[in-house]
Design an enzyme around this catalytic site. Structure first.
Site, PDB file in Angstrom:
ATOM      1  N   ASP A 182     -20.556 -21.654  31.966  1.00 14.31           N
ATOM      2  CA  ASP A 182     -21.105 -20.964  30.794  1.00 14.31           C
ATOM      3  C   ASP A 182     -22.036 -19.813  31.172  1.00 14.31           C
ATOM      4  O   ASP A 182     -22.375 -18.979  30.328  1.00 14.31           O
ATOM      5  CB  ASP A 182     -21.834 -21.949  29.884  1.00 14.31           C
ATOM      6  CG  ASP A 182     -20.862 -22.887  29.166  1.00 14.31           C
ATOM      7  OD1 ASP A 182     -19.680 -22.900  29.555  1.00 14.31           O
ATOM      8  OD2 ASP A 182     -21.274 -23.595  28.233  1.00 14.31           O
ATOM      9  N   GLY A 195      -4.001  14.433  16.997  1.00 11.05           N
ATOM     10  CA  GLY A 195      -2.652  14.257  16.493  1.00 11.05           C
ATOM     11  C   GLY A 195      -2.077  15.570  15.987  1.00 11.05           C
ATOM     12  O   GLY A 195      -0.904  15.886  16.204  1.00 11.05           O
ATOM     13  N   LEU A 196      -2.936  16.363  15.344  1.00  9.99           N
ATOM     14  CA  LEU A 196      -2.496  17.654  14.821  1.00  9.99           C
ATOM     15  C   LEU A 196      -2.075  18.558  15.974  1.00  9.99           C
ATOM     16  O   LEU A 196      -1.087  19.294  15.893  1.00  9.99           O
ATOM     17  CB  LEU A 196      -3.638  18.299  14.028  1.00  9.99           C
ATOM     18  CG  LEU A 196      -3.242  19.512  13.189  1.00  9.99           C
ATOM     19  CD1 LEU A 196      -2.313  19.107  12.063  1.00  9.99           C
ATOM     20  CD2 LEU A 196      -4.494  20.182  12.618  1.00  9.99           C
ATOM     21  N   ASP A 233     -10.439  23.407   6.321  1.00  8.10           N
ATOM     22  CA  ASP A 233      -9.643  22.868   7.427  1.00  8.10           C
ATOM     23  C   ASP A 233      -9.510  21.350   7.327  1.00  8.10           C
ATOM     24  O   ASP A 233      -8.686  20.757   7.992  1.00  8.10           O
ATOM     25  CB  ASP A 233     -10.279  23.237   8.767  1.00  8.10           C
ATOM     26  CG  ASP A 233     -11.652  22.612   8.920  1.00  8.10           C
ATOM     27  OD1 ASP A 233     -12.606  23.128   8.319  1.00  8.10           O
ATOM     28  OD2 ASP A 233     -11.751  21.592   9.624  1.00  8.10           O
TER      29      ASP A 233
END
EC number: 1.3.7.7
Lengths: 425, 538
Positions: free
Chosen positions: B36, B414-415, B279
């Site tokens: 532990d 991603g863009l 934008d």
């Protein structure tokens, strides 16, 4: 808590003493992190608590992310109500697992502290489940619990569980060598080539990379331990008739040579051939070690107990890198298996078996070593106190055995020192 | 028994450790076996703490079980007291010690130490980490809280800040942000707890006029107790996002009797303007799936919908204690909440929701990576990445700026990939180029597989599968273009599909195939493609 008086050990020249108290070590479950990668068609199912699941994900998660071949069956309140329930629940969990993972050939039920304390009989469960899933899946069990195993002892328990699965070699079988202890595949392949070059025809490794590839064992099998923590595995192999070859462990060039030589001698390999086969490796190791010697020579090293690799590592640091040993901790000392290592350690080396954490940290602080080898829980706190540390778990996850890894091993110890010298902040 | 690989929360004693480690002058003696002690590395490695957690483990062995484990525990308590001289102690058992029933509280009391010793009962087989943290903090507050306010006329308003712990998701940075915010309102902080507090500090909690609960998971129980025992009201609005921060400022100002207007007028968060900036138009209705602890998941849903213009298509939590609140929030978004601590359920929910962005924990980050989806981490369980060197709060006006950046950034990446796709015929860019935001090992563009299934078998990506149950994808599900669909694509339809921006292409393919399947169309033609587009709309 109860520090015993040092036991004089005239035959080794080392000062060995035992300590009891608070320990800062992993339990045997941690071994799953490397064992599941080694045995490629095995799945490890811990039968334990949320703590067990959390431990494995934390121990592994620092270095690798989610991995596919281990899981935890978390015991809950309902299971604690009655054992019959727990067995049925376990069967249900295993059934679900095997349905969804048809690629599993070998399933380990791994016992934990809670499963041991409630006396859940995993050996019996494994037999029952083997009958259910035969012949597609073999189910074995071992304990990785913290009340019974410390860190690498989990691998020992796992490998010992494989031994009854090994077939019996014929009495007339040719003499064979069995190398015992999980090694990185690249290291295993290097050793296999060396043994072949030495003329050893029958060489096998335990664990095998696939569950179905376990070698046979019998009176003509010689076993060579590749790891220093395999007490139980060696015991059960010897009970099956195999003979252990006493050897130092293959860490560093000297250890590797001693290890290979012990095997070569057991198989009557001519000295000339041994020299010829090992010369290129020894030469490469010498070059690689030279690069790091300056950094480590004369440095004072303190090793906290962790993996049982501490003695061979200390021997390597002292004899090949010229480091001075302040204290060598080890969670457990197998005096017989480690005898060749003890013989190589400098006279007067302080070896401490077991742990009393706070007292040991006091000794470490007082000694102000140049390098402290310790677990992940201690490393940053000691760094913050001004001590350079090497976290010991990396020594298990990195291929460090053999000639061609000797330089890597030295580099692991040299890097913290180099980094300290480099940083200007 | 529950089959699991990943747990979102540790056992309850880890929660107690988070309290003990956050505080100063407190020591925790934990009856536990040796393994532990792994818990130390959560604090020293993930959070990079420079000291060991103030925890002594008894580390009993199997051989001790037949003997006197109670004596081992008492010895550990005595030695820990002698060595560390804490102002107070907490004592308890981990899962294994709970089974041997040694009664740590009673054993410690029998030692008659000259300091407060608070016993903890944390049922390890029922409860989890956050509950353990909450219970520990509550027990400490109940045992140690004292003090009373001085007359208001002589001083500025005074509050306690409750909730930040060790190993908390950005607690360190949130705290700095909120302390600054309160100071700008003219409100002084009496005690911050548990982070940085001593037991003596807890003894003067009563001197504050009111409490601020930053993380209800940790501090609601303690605040309710303080309300009852000391008559202190508390503010529980979690100041994550611009609107929640404004509401928070109004509420604390009301509790303190100060004017919030100057602070609100000059808050200067950039989020509202960045969100209105043209934008950001492309963010409109981005499908987002949210999962985490309740505090962060609830806040994320509100910010995503109201401040970034996303559409919340999935919301869930692993904190069952807060299921009611999360369900209510999900209903506002017209969806059903995912309340589970099984990450396989979460993965299935993400696949079903077809999000364009995942806001989750480190586990959802792995799931998103497998599915080729952008992701930002919003909640514990924490990872070393969640302790950035820079200040990076989630709370307050600066926190809102951080949210804008961290959530929009993956989409912007991603863009960029879309632009890459537009120029795919150019020599520098080609269809086989992996999306750079997914890292070197990303196997293929997301459009190459139905969006419901993993992109390729995990073994081929070099990225280990996080799913212990799924294993290598079968040939039928891994990377097959239309394994689940009975309809074939006509070449012209297939070609047309390639012209659709990649970030919606996967969805377009899946929708078209579903459309065709539901109508039993054997061949997907150009018409089918556009019929499906009209059917599903956007």
């Amino acid at each position: 808590m109860n520090a015993h008086a040092p036991l004089p050990r005239p035959e080794t020249g080392c000062e060995i003493r035992q300590e009891r108290g608070q320990r800062a070590v992993f339990c045997g479950l941690t071994g799953i992190v490397w064992l599941h990668r080694k045995i490629q068609d095995a799945f490890f199912l811990v039968v334990g608590s949320r703590t067990c699941a959390h431990l494995i994900q934390s121990a592994a998660g620092v270095m690798i992310f989610a991995e596919p071949r281990f899981a935890t069956a978390i015991i809950d309140e309902r299971d604690l109500a009655g054992l019959a329930d727990a067995n049925e629940e376990l069967d249900r969990v295993v059934r679900r697992l095997i349905e969804r993972r048809p690629d599993i050939r070998l399933l380990f039920l791994v016992g934990s502290c809670p499963s041991e304390v409630i006396k859940l009989d995993l050996a019996q469960a494994a037999r029952r489940l083997t009958r259910t899933f035969h012949p597609e899946v073999r189910v074995l069990s071992y304990s990785g619990s913290g009340i019974e195993t410390t860190f690498t002892q989990g691998e020992d328990a796992c490998l010992a569980a494989l031994v009854p699965e090994m077939s019996r070699a014929a009495a007339s079988a040719a003499p064979s060598l069995l190398v015992v202890g999980a090694l990185a595949d690249v290291v295993e392949d290097q050793f296999a080539r060396l043994f072949a070059d030495l003329g050893l025809a029958e060489v096998a490794f335990l664990p095998a990379r696939r569950a179905g590839q376990l070698p046979a064992i019998g009176a003509n099998t010689r076993i060579l331990l590749a790891q220093p923590f395999l007490a139980e595995t060696a015991r059960v192999l010897e009970a099956r008739g195999a003979t252990r070859i006493a050897a130092p462990f293959p860490l560093g060039a000297e250890g590797t040579t001693g290890w290979l030589k012990a095997a070569a001698d057991a198989f009557d390999v001519p000295a000339e051939r041994f020299e010829r086969v090992t010369a290129p490796g020894r030469a490469r190791a010498a070059v690689a070690l030279d690069l790091h010697r300056e950094r480590l020579e004369g440095r004072r090293v303190f090793l906290f107990p962790d993996s049982q690799l501490e003695l061979p590592l200390a021997r390597f640091l002292s004899r090949e890198m010229g480091a001075a040993l302040v204290e060598v901790g080890t969670p457990y000392l197998h005096r017989q298996h480690l005898a060749p290592e003890l013989a190589l350690l400098p006279a007067g080396t302080r070896i401490v078996e077991g742990q009393d954490l706070d007292a040991q940290m006091d000794r470490c602080r007082a000694a102000q070593p140049d390098l402290t080898v310790c677990g992940l829980g201690l490393a940053n706190p000691l760094e913050a106190e001004g001590l350079a540390t090497k976290w010991s778990i990396e020594l298990l996850f990195t291929p460090v055995q053999g000639y061609d890894q000797a330089g890597d091993l030295a580099e692991l110890f040299a890097r913290p020192l180099k980094r300290r010298a480099r940083l200007e902040v | 028994m529950q089959l699991t690989l990943w747990t979102y929360e540790g056992p309850p004693h880890i929660g107690a450790m988070r309290i003990a480690t956050a505080m100063r002058g407190l020591h925790y003696v934990l009856h536990a076996p040796q393994g532990d002690t792994y818990a130390d590395l959560l604090f020293t490695m993930i959070e990079r703490r420079d000291a060991r957690p103030p925890v002594t483990y008894t580390t009993f062995l199997a051989s001790d079980l037949g003997g006197d484990t109670a004596a081992i525990f008492q010895e550990a308590v005595s030695e820990a007291y002698a060595r560390f001289r804490p102002e107070a102690m907490i004592v308890g058992a981990s899962c294994t010690a709970e089974l041997i029933q040694d009664d740590p509280g009673g054993l410690a009391r029998a030692l008659d130490l000259p300091i407060p010793v608070v016993p903890l009962e944390l049922p390890a087989y029922q409860k989890k980490e956050n509950w353990g943290a909450s219970e520990t903090f509550y027990r400490l507050v109940r045992a140690l809280a004292g003090g009373e306010p001085t007359p208001r006329a002589e001083r500025r308003p005074l509050c306690n800040l409750l909730g930040p712990t060790a190993l908390g998701f950005r607690h360190r940075d949130d705290l700095a942000e909120i302390v600054t915010l309160l100071a700008s309102l003219g409100i002084d902080v009496n005690v911050v707890a548990p982070l940085g507090a001593t037991p003596a500090d807890l003894g003067r909690l009563g001197a504050a006029d009111f409490n601020v609960v930053l993380y209800p998971e940790i501090a609601r129980a303690a605040a309710l107790h303080l309300q009852k025992a000391f008559g202190q009201p508390f503010v529980e609005t979690v100041p994550i996002g611009v609107r929640a921060t404004i509401r928070f400022v109004e509420e604390v100002a009301a509790a303190a009797g100060v004017d919030p207007a100057p602070v609100l007028e000059g808050h200067g968060s950039r989020l509202p303007w960045y969100s209105r900036s043209v934008d950001s138009t492309y963010l409109t209705d981005k499908r987002v799936f949210i999962f985490g602890d309740a505090t962060h998941a609830l806040a994320a849903a509100r910010v995503a919908a109201g401040e970034l213009g996303f559409r919340v298509v999935g919301l869930g939590t692993y904190a069952r204690e807060f299921a009611r609140e999360v369900r209510a929030e999900a209903a506002l978004h017209g969806i059903e909440a995912t309340i589970t601590d099984d990450y396989l359920d979460v993965e299935a929910a993400i696949q079903a929701a077809q999000p364009e962005l995942v806001l989750g924990t480190q586990m959802e980050r792995h799931i998103a990576k497998r599915l080729g989806l952008p992701c930002a981490v919003i909640s514990a369980p924490v990872h070393v990445q969640d302790f950035p060197a820079r200040r990076s709060p989630q709370m307050g006006f600066e926190g809102a700026n951080v949210l804008f950046d961290t959530w929009v950034h993956p989409l912007m990446m991603g863009l960029e990939e879309h632009l890459l796709g537009m120029f795919r015929e150019d020599a520098e860019f080609h269809a086989e180029a992996a999306p750079s935001h997914l890292g070197r090992s990303a196997p293929t563009l997301p459009d190459e597989a139905p969006s419901r299934t993993p992109v390729v078998p995990a073994s081929e990506t070099g990225f280990p599968s996080p799913d212990p149950l799924r294993g290598p994808a079968s040939p039928a599900e891994g990377g097959g273009k239309s394994a689940a669909a009975s309809s074939a694509w006509a070449p012209d339809a297939e070609k047309e599909l390639k012209k659709i921006p990649f970030f919606v292409r996967g969805k377009a393919r899946a929708n078209t195939e579903r459309f065709a399947r539901e109508r039993a169309l054997p061949l997907i033609t150009l018409e089918t493609l556009y019929d499906a587009k009209a059917h599903y709309g956007r």
